[in-house]
Design an enzyme around this catalytic site. Structure first.
Site, PDB file in Angstrom:
ATOM      1  N   LEU A   1       0.842  -1.201   0.000  1.00  0.00           N
ATOM      2  CA  LEU A   1       0.000   0.000   0.000  1.00  0.00           C
ATOM      3  C   LEU A   1       0.875   1.248   0.000  1.00  0.00           C
ATOM      4  CD1 LEU A   1      -3.154   0.434   0.030  1.00  0.00           C
ATOM      5  CD2 LEU A   1      -2.871   1.124   2.424  1.00  0.00           C
TER       6      LEU A   1
ATOM      7  N   ARG B   1       6.127  -6.207 -10.174  1.00  0.00           N
ATOM      8  CA  ARG B   1       7.272  -6.894 -10.772  1.00  0.00           C
ATOM      9  C   ARG B   1       6.951  -8.385 -10.818  1.00  0.00           C
ATOM     10  NH1 ARG B   1       8.609  -2.734 -12.504  1.00  0.00           N
ATOM     11  NH2 ARG B   1      10.524  -1.577 -12.175  1.00  0.00           N
TER      12      ARG B   1
ATOM     13  N   ASP C   1       0.763  -7.537 -16.067  1.00  0.00           N
ATOM     14  CA  ASP C   1       1.502  -6.539 -16.861  1.00  0.00           C
ATOM     15  C   ASP C   1       3.000  -6.782 -16.751  1.00  0.00           C
ATOM     16  OD1 ASP C   1       1.753  -4.162 -18.467  1.00  0.00           O
ATOM     17  OD2 ASP C   1       2.312  -3.040 -16.664  1.00  0.00           O
TER      18      ASP C   1
ATOM     19  N   ILE D   1       0.797  -5.645 -11.359  1.00  0.00           N
ATOM     20  CA  ILE D   1       1.332  -4.511 -12.117  1.00  0.00           C
ATOM     21  C   ILE D   1       2.680  -4.073 -11.529  1.00  0.00           C
ATOM     22  CG2 ILE D   1      -0.814  -3.575 -13.073  1.00  0.00           C
ATOM     23  CD1 ILE D   1       0.727  -2.222  -9.846  1.00  0.00           C
TER      24      ILE D   1
ATOM     25  N   GLU E   1      10.985 -10.902 -18.472  1.00  0.00           N
ATOM     26  CA  GLU E   1      10.498 -10.094 -19.609  1.00  0.00           C
ATOM     27  C   GLU E   1      11.565  -9.963 -20.686  1.00  0.00           C
ATOM     28  OE1 GLU E   1       9.075  -6.419 -17.919  1.00  0.00           O
ATOM     29  OE2 GLU E   1       7.718  -7.478 -16.579  1.00  0.00           O
TER      30      GLU E   1
ATOM     31  N   HIS F   1       4.106  -5.003 -20.145  1.00  0.00           N
ATOM     32  CA  HIS F   1       4.670  -4.024 -19.203  1.00  0.00           C
ATOM     33  C   HIS F   1       4.409  -2.592 -19.685  1.00  0.00           C
ATOM     34  CE1 HIS F   1       7.965  -3.406 -15.951  1.00  0.00           C
ATOM     35  NE2 HIS F   1       7.161  -2.363 -15.993  1.00  0.00           N
TER      36      HIS F   1
HETATM   37  C1  8YV Z   1       8.861   1.604 -16.673  1.00  0.00           C
HETATM   38  C2  8YV Z   1       8.273   0.622 -14.399  1.00  0.00           C
HETATM   39  O1  8YV Z   1       8.291   1.242 -17.870  1.00  0.00           O
HETATM   40  O2  8YV Z   1       8.620   2.654 -13.311  1.00  0.00           O
HETATM   41  C3  8YV Z   1       8.741   1.443 -13.275  1.00  0.00           C
HETATM   42  O3  8YV Z   1       9.233   0.854 -12.303  1.00  0.00           O
HETATM   43  O4  8YV Z   1       8.230  -0.543 -14.323  1.00  0.00           O
HETATM   44  C4  8YV Z   1       7.831   1.288 -15.650  1.00  0.00           C
HETATM   45  O5  8YV Z   1       7.187   2.490 -15.364  1.00  0.00           O
HETATM   46  C5  8YV Z   1      10.180   0.970 -16.605  1.00  0.00           C
HETATM   47  O6  8YV Z   1      10.843   1.150 -15.418  1.00  0.00           O
HETATM   48  C6  8YV Z   1      11.035   1.568 -17.698  1.00  0.00           C
HETATM   49  O7  8YV Z   1      12.073   0.777 -17.893  1.00  0.00           O
END
Ligand code: 8YV
Length: 322
Positions: free
Chosen positions: A155, A235, A259, A233, A264, A282
């Protein structure tokens, strides 16, 4: 503008950012090829004072050791789990990220993914395009989103923004976090498995890294159960992906909206044929507006470091102890 000749780009970046780094800062790019990279580091590693990278690549301890004058790792993205912050701290290297500017877009993505997963809009779209509706069949009924019980793991800024949005849908929100958020209106639950047990949908919004690795494991997925949905959304590393694929394949989970993935851009092939799974590449922060704001904040961090030796949005200030 101070001497900017000692800036290194590590990994691919948004093209306009890479172009600005090249033209305005005369940044060099760390070669991908191992031999070229070793040659570059042997020749220029000792000159580099700042690295610009993204959450996709980051700077590990081994690379840091090759950059003895490094003062800052400027990270495009809020997540910085690919950069070794402990090694940075030990070396007095600062680390910045891009918080806040992407919160709304990532939270929007989480809610969109949740609705798509439970209502199966992507699958229903494929159904129409395949001519199956006109061939006579109505699409099977799906699961209501409003008024469901939602559990959020993490959160923080993004988790809070997701909670706010889903509260407006009449959802009851509970959460698990490293520590209880004292001024929160939502119900704190002491473990991910207990949270999963209590909710219809579990949304993963925790930062990546060693402390959250596979926090959502087979036991958590079992607790979520055959009527439960998982949305991630954050990791891929936060979820045991092998256990997730097995639960989806065996019908022990109702569905998942993802996502992010463990490796990846590779997505487990077993997921590709499942209509109860929504797969995104992503794109959480991936709007023109938000990526421009991230780019701007990245450059503001770099400029501030070059001008004052400090960072605007530090995870760790240069020379500081966390
Ligand atoms: C980005 C993300 O696309 O901010 C983050 O942690 O996962 C995404 O917003 C990524 O970091 C860009 O490489």
């Amino acid at each position: 503008m101070p001497d900017t000749a000692n800036i290194l780009q590590v990994g691919p970046l948004k093209p306009s950012l890479a172009e600005t780094l090249r033209t305005r800062y005369r940044a060099q790019i760390l070669p991908d090829d191992a031999a070229a990279r070793a040659e570059f580091l042997a020749g220029s590693g000792a000159d580099i004072t700042a690295v610009v990278t993204s959450g996709r690549t980051g700077v590990d301890a081994a690379l840091m050791a090759e950059l003895p004058r490094l003062g800052a790792v400027v990270n495009f993205g809020v997540g910085y789990d690919t950069t070794d912050v402990e090694a940075a701290e030990a070396r007095g290297v600062g680390v910045s990220n891009t918080p806040d500017v992407l919160t709304d877009c990532v939270a929007d993505t989480a809610v969109g993914l949740l609705i798509d997963t439970m209502r199966q809009f992507s699958a229903a779209d494929r159904y129409v395009r395949a001519g199956r509706w006109s061939a006579g069949g109505n699409y099977p009924l799906t699961r209501q989103v409003s008024n469901t019980r939602v559990g959020i793991i993490g959160l923080g800024r993004i988790g809070g923004a997701i909670a706010k949005r889903l509260s407006a849908f009449g959802c009851t929100i509970s959460y698990h976090n490293r520590r209880e958020v004292t001024d929160s209106a939502y119900t704190y639950v002491g473990s991910p498995a207990e949270l999963a047990q209590r909710v219809d949908v579990l949304v993963v919004a925790a930062a990546g890294g060693s402390s959250t690795k596979k926090l959502v494991d087979a036991a958590v997925l079992d607790a979520l159960g055959a009527d439960g949905y998982l949305i991630n959304i954050a990791r891929g590393s936060v979820v045991d992906e092998v256990a997730l694929v097995a639960a989806l394949r065996d019908g022990r989970l109702a569905g998942a909206g993802l996502d992010v993935f463990a490796d990846e851009p590779n997505v487990p092939s077993e997921l590709l044929g499942l209509d109860n799974v929504v797969l995104l590449p992503h794109v959480g922060s991936g709007t023109v507006q938000t990526r421009a704001a991230m780019e701007d904040l990245t450059l503001r961090n770099l400029d501030e470091f070059l001008a004052t030796g400090r960072l605007v949005t530090p995870v760790l200030q240069p020379g500081a102890r966390v």
